[in-house]
Motif scaffolding. Structure first.
Motif, short mmCIF file in Angstrom:
data_model
loop_
_atom_site.label_atom_id
_atom_site.label_comp_id
_atom_site.label_asym_id
_atom_site.label_seq_id
_atom_site.Cartn_x
_atom_site.Cartn_y
_atom_site.Cartn_z
N LYS A 135 -8.62 -8.42 5.50
CA LYS A 135 -8.43 -9.52 4.41
C LYS A 135 -9.34 -10.81 4.56
N GLN A 146 -8.91 -7.74 -0.23
CA GLN A 146 -8.31 -7.02 0.96
C GLN A 146 -8.72 -5.55 0.81
N GLU A 170 -6.08 -6.67 10.46
CA GLU A 170 -4.77 -6.44 10.92
C GLU A 170 -4.44 -5.05 11.12
N VAL A 173 0.81 -2.44 9.48
CA VAL A 173 2.31 -2.27 9.85
C VAL A 173 2.85 -1.40 9.25
N GLU A 178 9.71 -5.16 2.68
CA GLU A 178 9.12 -6.64 2.67
C GLU A 178 10.19 -7.58 2.44
N ASN A 255 3.99 -11.91 8.07
CA ASN A 255 2.82 -11.70 7.32
C ASN A 255 2.23 -13.12 7.16
N GLU A 256 2.74 -14.05 6.44
CA GLU A 256 1.98 -15.25 5.94
C GLU A 256 3.21 -16.24 5.66
P1 AMP Z 1 -1.03 -10.83 1.67
O1 AMP Z 1 -2.12 -11.19 0.93
O2 AMP Z 1 -1.21 -10.85 3.22
O3 AMP Z 1 0.34 -11.09 1.46
O4 AMP Z 1 -0.98 -8.96 1.54
C1 AMP Z 1 -0.71 -8.54 0.30
C2 AMP Z 1 0.25 -7.00 0.57
O5 AMP Z 1 -0.51 -6.15 1.20
C3 AMP Z 1 1.46 -7.53 1.47
O6 AMP Z 1 2.53 -7.80 0.62
C4 AMP Z 1 1.80 -6.04 1.77
O7 AMP Z 1 2.26 -5.20 0.80
C5 AMP Z 1 0.37 -5.48 2.05
N1 AMP Z 1 -0.04 -5.84 3.76
C6 AMP Z 1 -0.65 -6.82 3.91
N2 AMP Z 1 -0.95 -7.07 5.39
C7 AMP Z 1 -0.42 -5.90 5.68
C8 AMP Z 1 -0.44 -5.16 7.09
N3 AMP Z 1 -0.57 -5.71 8.28
N4 AMP Z 1 0.22 -4.23 7.09
C9 AMP Z 1 0.76 -3.48 6.11
N5 AMP Z 1 0.64 -3.88 4.79
C10 AMP Z 1 0.17 -5.11 4.70
#
Ligand code: AMP
Length: 374
Positions: A135, A146, A170, A173, A178, A255-256
């Protein structure tokens, strides 16, 4: 009391709607050139020339989106109370800073590494073990910027497609779902935690949020509360904070975070004794917090891209329709519908009835449905 809001989208609109009954007035500061709040005074300032004017008109400042320069928030904080604090902005704008803080506070995260070249991305993928998610370290949202690497050999293409000089890499996971927790901290340190919601995404955009999350074990809610409490207290945070998490067989993985009211908390408008918006306004204004008890079982359905048949939706006695007065565009959040019920079975039935009037909405799929994907 006049509250200044940085940003002027639908979150600002809903903050104002919650603040008017408490006799708050609002001044929005918009840097995008296309404000949609549609309420209160709006200062459009694409070049940053009218910040002093904005400041002179407000008693307190908050924000409804986090992609604004930290220096702006810091400058404002020298003159007026700014809630949440600029440090919260700084942390959530930088995935490395965010994951580092989570680690320091004992909040579990995916294993991660930083990459600053295609070669180091490949090395990170090799050492973490694929699949991994790369990311952009800054400026990412809703899954933009991403890439998932299935093998280290994908590194070159992923580096090119993301096109960012610094990446958060990362370990992927394997989550069962979620979820997110929304909490609020008052000026005096009072804390309140909403029940965790289950969040269903489609093409990177939140579609459904169910709260309280079905079949959630009590200790999972307690773990989430402990994690978000650590963040709130560490940051001396005032206002609503959201923590997005993955639920896994081994517990929650963070996650965040988002330093603001959140789409996964829109259910609280009808579904909780006090909405996330009102509680944010209460906190920012220095008032006591309101009860976060749920009024029943809720599902929030996002209206994305096209409005669908609003007239038919309005006929449904259990559908609370919220529209943001925005034009249709693919992927754009135009509104949401809150549905309440006394049982999850009734909730699913009601949600499906709503969805038939929302063309383009993905079929309702969650831990409650037998057609669950993934
Ligand atoms: P984010 O922008 O970090 O919220 O990521 C967007 C989406 O990507 C998340 O809502 C997850 O569905 C997926 N995602 C992000 N990071 C991961 C991870 N480390 N493992 C699995 N899925 C992820």
């Amino acid at each position: 009391m006049r509250i200044g809001v940085l940003g002027a989208g639908q979150l600002g609109r809903m903050l104002a709607l919650a603040g008017y009954p408490l006799a708050k007035t609002f001044v929005f500061y918009d840097m995008s050139g296309s404000p949609s709040a549609g309420l209160g005074e709006v200062i459009i300032d694409r070049e940053g020339k009218y910040l002093d004017d904005f400041l002179s008109r407000v008693d307190r400042v908050t924000y409804e989106f986090e992609h604004l320069p930290v220096e702006v928030a810091e400058k404002l904080a020298k003159e007026k109370p700014v809630h949440p604090c600029p440090r919260a902005l700084q942390v959530c704008q930088n995935r490395e800073a965010e994951k580092t803080l989570f680690g320091e506070l004992g909040i579990p995260t995916p294993q991660w590494k930083i990459a600053d070249s295609a070669e180091s991305l490949k090395a990170a993928a090799e050492s973490l073990g694929c699949p991994v998610v790369a990311k952009s370290n800054t400026e990412g949202y809703d899954g933009k910027g991403q890439a998932v690497l299935k093998t280290p050999e994908d590194a070159e293409a992923a580096w090119e497609s993301i096109g960012h000089p610094r990446l958060m890499v990362e370990k992927f996971v394997e989550f069962s779902r979620e979820v997110s927790i929304i909490a609020v901290r008052g000026e005096d340190g009072q804390l309140a935690f909403y029940p965790i919601s289950e969040n269903v995404h489609h093409e990177g955009i939140l579609r459904y949020a169910i709260a309280p999350a079905p079949k959630l074990e009590k200790h999972v809610q307690e773990d989430a509360e402990r994690y978000i409490k650590a963040l709130l207290n560490e940051l001396g945070y005032v206002g609503v904070l959201t923590l997005e998490l993955f639920e896994t067989a081994n517990g929650l993985v963070a996650n965040e975070m988002a330093p603001r009211v959140h789409n996964s908390g829109h259910w609280t408008i009808e579904g909780a004794m006090t909405s996330q918006f009102e509680n944010h306004i209460r906190a920012v204004s220095g008032h006591p917090l309101g009860s976060v008890e749920p009024r029943g079982l809720s599902c929030m359905i996002n209206i994305i891209g096209e409005h669908g048949d609003v007239e038919r939706l309005l006929e449904l006695p259990y559908a609370h329709v919220h529209l943001y007065n925005k034009g249709e565009r693919p992927g754009r959040k135009l509104g949401h519908i809150n549905v309440l019920a006394d049982s999850y079975a009734e909730l699913v039935w009601r949600v499906r009835n709503c969805v038939q009037f929302l063309p383009g909405s993905p079929e309702f799929s969650s831990s409650l449905s037998s057609n669950r994907k993934g």
